[in-house]
Design a protein around this motif. Sequence first.
Motif, mmCIF file in Angstrom:
data_model
loop_
_atom_site.group_PDB
_atom_site.id
_atom_site.type_symbol
_atom_site.label_atom_id
_atom_site.label_comp_id
_atom_site.label_asym_id
_atom_site.label_seq_id
_atom_site.Cartn_x
_atom_site.Cartn_y
_atom_site.Cartn_z
ATOM 1 N N LEU A 1 0.843 -1.199 0.000
ATOM 2 C CA LEU A 1 0.000 0.000 0.000
ATOM 3 C C LEU A 1 0.878 1.248 0.000
ATOM 4 C CD1 LEU A 1 -3.065 0.295 -0.036
ATOM 5 C CD2 LEU A 1 -3.001 0.739 2.418
ATOM 6 N N ASP A 2 1.996 1.167 0.724
ATOM 7 C CA ASP A 2 2.963 2.273 0.689
ATOM 8 C C ASP A 2 3.461 2.515 -0.732
ATOM 9 O OD1 ASP A 2 3.066 3.318 3.188
ATOM 10 O OD2 ASP A 2 4.778 2.170 3.877
ATOM 11 N N ARG A 3 3.780 1.416 -1.444
ATOM 12 C CA ARG A 3 4.340 1.585 -2.790
ATOM 13 C C ARG A 3 3.351 2.262 -3.724
ATOM 14 N NH1 ARG A 3 6.746 -3.760 -1.715
ATOM 15 N NH2 ARG A 3 8.914 -3.345 -1.182
ATOM 16 N N ARG A 4 2.073 1.979 -3.561
ATOM 17 C CA ARG A 4 1.078 2.686 -4.374
ATOM 18 C C ARG A 4 1.113 4.189 -4.069
ATOM 19 N NH1 ARG A 4 -1.404 -2.380 -3.434
ATOM 20 N NH2 ARG A 4 -2.291 -3.292 -5.340
ATOM 21 N N ARG B 1 5.691 9.815 -6.915
ATOM 22 C CA ARG B 1 6.933 9.694 -7.690
ATOM 23 C C ARG B 1 8.172 9.755 -6.800
ATOM 24 N NH1 ARG B 1 6.886 14.183 -11.995
ATOM 25 N NH2 ARG B 1 9.045 13.438 -12.164
ATOM 26 N N CYS B 2 8.114 9.041 -5.679
ATOM 27 C CA CYS B 2 9.282 8.993 -4.788
ATOM 28 C C CYS B 2 9.405 7.605 -4.160
ATOM 29 C CB CYS B 2 9.207 10.077 -3.727
ATOM 30 S SG CYS B 2 7.732 10.011 -2.675
ATOM 31 N N MET B 3 9.224 6.576 -4.980
ATOM 32 C CA MET B 3 9.354 5.193 -4.511
ATOM 33 C C MET B 3 10.698 5.008 -3.800
ATOM 34 S SD MET B 3 7.664 2.248 -4.799
ATOM 35 C CE MET B 3 6.740 2.556 -6.314
ATOM 36 N N PRO B 4 10.699 4.609 -2.518
ATOM 37 C CA PRO B 4 11.972 4.558 -1.791
ATOM 38 C C PRO B 4 12.771 3.286 -2.006
ATOM 39 C CG PRO B 4 10.168 4.078 -0.300
ATOM 40 C CD PRO B 4 9.547 4.382 -1.625
ATOM 41 N N GLY C 1 14.831 14.686 -2.842
ATOM 42 C CA GLY C 1 15.352 15.040 -1.530
ATOM 43 C C GLY C 1 14.346 15.773 -0.672
ATOM 44 N N ARG C 2 13.517 16.613 -1.283
ATOM 45 C CA ARG C 2 12.577 17.412 -0.502
ATOM 46 C C ARG C 2 11.188 16.802 -0.409
ATOM 47 N NH1 ARG C 2 16.140 20.995 -2.776
ATOM 48 N NH2 ARG C 2 15.068 21.174 -4.773
ATOM 49 N N VAL C 3 10.951 15.736 -1.161
ATOM 50 C CA VAL C 3 9.676 15.008 -1.059
ATOM 51 C C VAL C 3 9.915 13.593 -0.546
ATOM 52 C CG1 VAL C 3 7.654 14.148 -2.304
ATOM 53 C CG2 VAL C 3 8.637 16.364 -2.916
ATOM 54 N N GLY C 4 10.778 12.878 -1.223
ATOM 55 C CA GLY C 4 10.978 11.471 -0.881
ATOM 56 C C GLY C 4 11.695 11.255 0.428
#
Length: 707
Positions: A474-477, A483-486, A579-582
């Motif tokens: 659910l996190d990946r969705r 647009r910040c898949m970790p 860096g500022r979102v992900g």
Amino acid sequence: MRYLLPVVFLIALAAMLMLRGYVHSEILADHRVRPPAPSDQVPQKILDGGPVIDVRDKADPKALTVPDRKLVLTFDDGPDPVWTPRVLDALKAHDAHAVFFITGTMASRYPDLVARMVREGHEIGLHTFNHPDLAFQSTDRIDWELSQNQLALAGAAGIRTSLFRPPYSSSSEALDNKSWPVAQYIGSHGYITVFNNTDSEDWKRPGAQAILDRATPPGTKGSIVLMHDSGGERSQTVAALERLLPQMKARGYTFANLTEALGAPSAHTPVTGTDLWKGKAFVAAVAVSENTTGVLVAGLAVIGVLVLARFGLMLLLSFAHARKVRRRTFRWGPPVTEPVTVLVPAYNEKECIENTVRSLMASDHPIEVVVIDDGSADGTADLVDAMGLPNVHVVRQVNSGKPEALNNGIRHARHDLIVMMDGDTVFEPSTVRELVQPFGDQRVGAVAGNAKVGNRDTLIGAWQHIEYVMGFNLDRRMYDVLRCMPTIPGAVGAFRREALERVGGMSEDTLAEDTDITMAMHRDGWHVVYAEKARAWTEAPESVQQLWSQRYRWSYGTMQAIWKHRRALVERGPSGRFGRVGLPLVSLFMVLAPLLAPLIDVFLLYGLVFGPTLKTIVAWLGVLAVQVVCAAYAFRLDGEKMIHLISLPLQQLLYRQLMYVVLLQSWITALTGGRLRWQKLRRTGTVEAPGAVPAPRRSDENRRPVG
């Protein structure tokens, strides 16, 4: 030693919470108040005498009165951080002294106010530690109440006192057959019991004028006035006091301490030596406990906001993601049909490797398989060779670690699209095809698949199944939409060769090479997306020890990756966006939130023990209900059976605590500069893709655990 610091930390935290409950009267609190009883056993001269009872000489009890034009103001139940300073200010303004009957619970929490009382010339009396009706208590409990009250006073002001006032008391004429023995017992310990003969009844809050009228003695009669500087809102008391002091001074009254009014030696005795240090240590421990609790309450507020924010984002953005990928018009681009290289790094995977390779051979997409044997000592490479399968190649290397094994595999790969998986994972026939379709968009550099727990038939497996579906997928969705898949999971991920080469391949800088490479992809400007239909079935740890080892590595590796890519916070372009979102989202939701999440259960336990029990349970169930909603939605999106959610409450109570300790240990390792080594998990080889034909099992003869 690996568990020592986390265990010591948890023991210290539990001790601080217990101490807080202790000094907040949440342990041993007794709010019973005894009704009046007959008074035929109380000497008549006590009933008819003054409000000060001295029974230190049991054979000759005395009842003392205050001389005319002497007013002894007494304040009960303090000190209070709001009202006691205002009372002290009023007394100081009129050069008046008073007697403060303090409770140990309040004195230990606000020792500076007690010290101020003594410094400004006021007298201190005991009012017990927890404020119980002593007529209900045993002599042992009475001794404890007095000794703990004295301990707090010693720690706060360095003195002890011989004055005492029983809780729920009034005038000496109200003594009866239940309270008189208590006064005698306390007197035998050297205390003078102080009642009152002028009750302001300020506890009723009847208004400042009514309090003033009741606190004013008739004529020139000396009096002990009962007021309160704590136990509730005392603005009326302060207002009445500010008027009482000048009025009584104008009538010729002086405001003295009790011993001054009686012409007796001071009730204070300095405390020295061990008793003084014990008192100071107790007050210091209470201060640490109060500050710790304050931090925990702030942490609870933070985790409450984080939990609700995360679940809100997960539900909202997952819904948006589901709508996008299910639209008939949605396409990544032209269908991807070109061959793919699948890399399988393997170290001592003899239990799993055959199932893994067979599942790949059933793929409905053209592939070549490269198994990189990383110095296995159990014959893993030989098993693959013996299978004699087409398009399956074995690359042997000395043990160099997973990142180097993958880089070696990349060098041997013949195709430009590269799928990476673990040696304990099996793919469905459509997994590779679904995984590479996003590469139809030339901006996509990497794709995360849908890793699922295959061995979910045990309780710990079921808990991880819930975590994978609700937490990871659910996190990946959510991250896909932002647009910040970790993290591209090591069990099922795909990469463009060009993207891998531009970021330098798999790095050995961290223990979470999958998170590290994903962050590097973002910083290089590539899109990283999620292919929910690319399902892979992985073997999750089956024991607490193995789970601990895996999550410890994941947690520590994630912290390393965040630190490694920290410059993205100040960079421009795609790197700066990530860096500022992900990075903030990953730090909040994958590091800070799991670390603070157990506070929900800590305060559940605290509330159950110390109260308010009902509100605590309702609040915890409310959080659980939010989690159940998110979990049910995640299970619905993944097409999973809801039956596994039965164990969700138990997962929250037990599993989350384990994850907390793991993360705590990771923090300690990071802060102390420790270096964590890779730890191989034991595998059983029982996981197969749904609908797969079970492979023939070898004899267990000569099988041994994998290190």
